[in-house]
Design a protein around this motif. Structure first.
Motif, mmCIF file in Angstrom:
data_model
loop_
_atom_site.group_PDB
_atom_site.id
_atom_site.type_symbol
_atom_site.label_atom_id
_atom_site.label_comp_id
_atom_site.label_asym_id
_atom_site.label_seq_id
_atom_site.Cartn_x
_atom_site.Cartn_y
_atom_site.Cartn_z
ATOM 1 N N TRP A 35 0.862 -1.186 0.000
ATOM 2 C CA TRP A 35 0.000 0.000 0.000
ATOM 3 C C TRP A 35 0.894 1.230 0.000
ATOM 4 O O TRP A 35 1.883 1.292 0.755
ATOM 5 N N TYR A 36 0.528 2.194 -0.845
ATOM 6 C CA TYR A 36 1.300 3.416 -0.964
ATOM 7 C C TYR A 36 0.417 4.625 -0.669
ATOM 8 O O TYR A 36 -0.771 4.641 -0.975
ATOM 9 N N PRO A 44 4.708 8.181 -4.795
ATOM 10 C CA PRO A 44 4.086 7.290 -3.817
ATOM 11 C C PRO A 44 5.099 6.840 -2.764
ATOM 12 O O PRO A 44 6.269 6.610 -3.070
ATOM 13 N N GLN A 45 4.625 6.709 -1.530
ATOM 14 C CA GLN A 45 5.485 6.280 -0.423
ATOM 15 C C GLN A 45 4.896 5.001 0.172
ATOM 16 O O GLN A 45 3.713 4.966 0.542
ATOM 17 N N ALA A 86 -4.683 12.119 1.888
ATOM 18 C CA ALA A 86 -3.788 11.847 0.762
ATOM 19 C C ALA A 86 -4.525 10.905 -0.187
ATOM 20 O O ALA A 86 -5.664 10.538 0.061
ATOM 21 N N VAL A 87 -3.846 10.505 -1.254
ATOM 22 C CA VAL A 87 -4.362 9.449 -2.130
ATOM 23 C C VAL A 87 -3.623 8.155 -1.787
ATOM 24 O O VAL A 87 -2.399 8.138 -1.687
ATOM 25 N N TYR A 88 -4.388 7.099 -1.584
ATOM 26 C CA TYR A 88 -3.821 5.805 -1.221
ATOM 27 C C TYR A 88 -4.003 4.843 -2.391
ATOM 28 O O TYR A 88 -5.069 4.759 -2.993
ATOM 29 N N GLY B 103 10.121 -3.525 -1.697
ATOM 30 C CA GLY B 103 9.596 -2.176 -1.562
ATOM 31 C C GLY B 103 10.343 -1.148 -2.383
ATOM 32 O O GLY B 103 11.517 -0.934 -2.203
ATOM 33 N N TYR B 104 9.631 -0.564 -3.308
ATOM 34 C CA TYR B 104 10.246 0.495 -4.101
ATOM 35 C C TYR B 104 10.383 1.751 -3.270
ATOM 36 O O TYR B 104 9.551 2.040 -2.406
#
Lengths: 112, 115
Positions: A35-36, A44-45, A86-88, B103-104
């Protein structure tokens, strides 16, 4: 081809309440589900991920559940805070694991 | 470096022109990925490098798109004869080894606008 569906597209919750975002995937060979979180103007994180041999994983206020039989996985955020806005995106691995296929994203709005 | 760096952050170009987008991955990361993100959508895979070689370029939309990573570090995505439909955010990510499940780490992207 393979795809990932994500719902809802927009989610508005009161600060302090919980938020749940759901995804389904089509490739039964997928075995990694990250999930980002993406904030405006940023990449994206990664916030949490789960592998196919685990049914649930938790990290403080964030948890992810996976149902491989149904090909469903979900993100749960408890005690939401304004900075959670945020956007997930959910994603699923395909092929040799180096490639991810992504959902369309959920815009999460935390109301004060 | 501390993170994945992409330059420029914004690029406006005229239809038909050639553009280059640069990615500096995290030092020591052998795997590098390019994705493209259109407005309101999730990222779409373009190409994956393991070291200097393109291990999978199946996501490149057509032969106007090309990417290189000559020394196994910095990568450049090249787009020839740009079209308005190429407008998007181009994201670069790196990971320690060629397994996405580690994980990127993404850069902030290059927003390409073709006018």
């Amino acid at each position: 081809g393979e795809n990932v569906e994500q719902h809802p597209s927009t989610l508005s919750v009161q600060e302090g309440d919980s938020a749940v975002i759901k995804c389904t995937y089509s490739d039964s060979a997928s075995n990694y589900f990250p999930w980002y979180k993406q904030e405006l103007g940023k990449g994206p994180q990664l916030i949490i991920d789960i592998r196919s041999n685990v049914g649930e994983k938790k990290d403080q206020r964030i948890a992810v559940t996976l149902n491989k039989t149904a090909k469903h996985f979900s993100l749960h955020i408890t005690e939401t805070q304004p900075e959670d806005s945020a956007v997930y995106f959910c994603a699923a691995s395909i092929g040799s694991n180096y490639q991810l296929i992504w959902g369309a994203g959920t815009k999460l709005i935390i109301k004060p | 470096g501390a993170g994945v760096s992409q330059t420029p952050s914004n690029k406006v170009t005229e239809k038909g022109k050639y553009v280059e987008l640069r990615c500096d991955p995290i030092s020591g990361h052998t795997a590098l990925y390019w994705y493209r993100q259109s407005l309101g959508q999730g990222p779409e895979f373009l190409i994956y490098f393991q070291g200097t070689g393109a291990a999978d370029d199946s996501g490149l939309p057509n032969d106007r798109f090309f990417a290189v990573r000559p020394e196994g570090s910095v990568s450049t995505l090249k787009i020839q004869r740009t079209e308005r439909g190429d407008s998007a955010v181009y994201l670069c990510a790196s990971s320690p080894i060629g397994q996405g499940d580690y994980g990127y780490t993404f850069g902030s992207g290059t927003r390409l606008t073709v006018v």
